[in-house]
Enzyme design. Sequence first.
Site, PDB file in Angstrom:
ATOM      1  N   ASP A   1      -6.639 -11.621  -8.555  1.00 38.53           N
ATOM      2  CA  ASP A   1      -5.628 -11.637  -9.524  1.00 38.53           C
ATOM      3  C   ASP A   1      -6.054 -10.999 -10.714  1.00 38.53           C
ATOM      4  OD1 ASP A   1      -3.534 -12.488 -11.344  1.00 38.53           O
ATOM      5  OD2 ASP A   1      -3.839 -14.692 -10.786  1.00 38.53           O
TER       6      ASP A   1
ATOM      7  N   TRP B   1       2.411   2.917  -2.393  1.00 40.43           N
ATOM      8  CA  TRP B   1       2.045   3.948  -3.517  1.00 40.43           C
ATOM      9  C   TRP B   1       0.703   4.573  -3.170  1.00 40.43           C
ATOM     10  CZ3 TRP B   1       3.777   2.840  -9.288  1.00 40.43           C
ATOM     11  CH2 TRP B   1       5.096   2.909  -9.055  1.00 40.43           C
TER      12      TRP B   1
ATOM     13  N   ASP C   1       2.947  -1.012 -10.039  1.00 42.56           N
ATOM     14  CA  ASP C   1       4.352  -1.625  -9.679  1.00 42.56           C
ATOM     15  C   ASP C   1       4.057  -3.380  -9.350  1.00 42.56           C
ATOM     16  OD1 ASP C   1       6.959  -1.113  -8.656  1.00 42.56           O
ATOM     17  OD2 ASP C   1       5.991  -1.300  -6.784  1.00 42.56           O
TER      18      ASP C   1
ATOM     19  N   GLY D   1       0.827  -1.257  -0.005  1.00 42.96           N
ATOM     20  CA  GLY D   1       0.090   0.154  -0.047  1.00 42.96           C
ATOM     21  C   GLY D   1       0.724   1.146  -0.005  1.00 42.96           C
TER      22      GLY D   1
ATOM     23  N   LYS E   1       6.076  -0.182 -13.779  1.00 37.68           N
ATOM     24  CA  LYS E   1       7.383  -0.886 -13.455  1.00 37.68           C
ATOM     25  C   LYS E   1       7.692  -2.019 -14.792  1.00 37.68           C
ATOM     26  CE  LYS E   1       8.068  -3.685  -9.853  1.00 37.68           C
ATOM     27  NZ  LYS E   1       8.260  -3.917  -8.725  1.00 37.68           N
TER      28      LYS E   1
END
Length: 209
Positions: free
Chosen positions: A99, A65, A124, A63, A164
């Site tokens: 997911d 970000w 990320d 958490g 990322k």
Amino acid sequence: MSKNKLSASSGRWLKEHFDDKYVLEAQKRGYRSRAIFKLEEIQNKDKLLKPGMTVVDLGAAPGGWSQYAVEQVGDSGQVIACDILAMDSIAGVSFLQGDFREEAVLDALLERIQPDMVDVVMSDMAPNMSGNPSVDQPRSMYLVELALDMCRQVLAPNGSFTVKVFQGESFDAYLQEVRKVFKVVKIRKPDSSRARSREVYIVATGYKG
């Protein structure tokens, strides 16, 4: 690998982790992970987050970000977060556990978002690493492709995207794909990203819609 070698390796990692200035600073400032400093550095350079914005945070747990994003967008903004792992609640953050690769989870996430209402998509996400690049890289690229697909479905015109990505096979092709749909695309390697890591962050602004 022998148990002793594994223990020694784990010990080195733990020592490095707890001696890490970013880990210590995150704890001091009440953030959940050192990853917040990667986003903070991107924000300081690229000014992606502004008050009143709607932000989607993919791969959000634990958490860090989301904590930082909700501070930037303020009470008039909102953060919608998703992760396969559980995440303790954060004021101002709507969290969906599941997911992201599963269609039902994606649909549930999209139900919380109106088309063209999102100002920033940030990811990320990373797969569970096996240590085998021929396995890990395709898994990683699949996740970043999904994140880009999310942009196509929910980003407002001129919206932004930061993701990322691990440098390796298919990185250049992915970068070209991002450049097709955003006006300005930069590659960032934040100071808080460990030097040995292949990770970089693509920062894309000016979504063409």
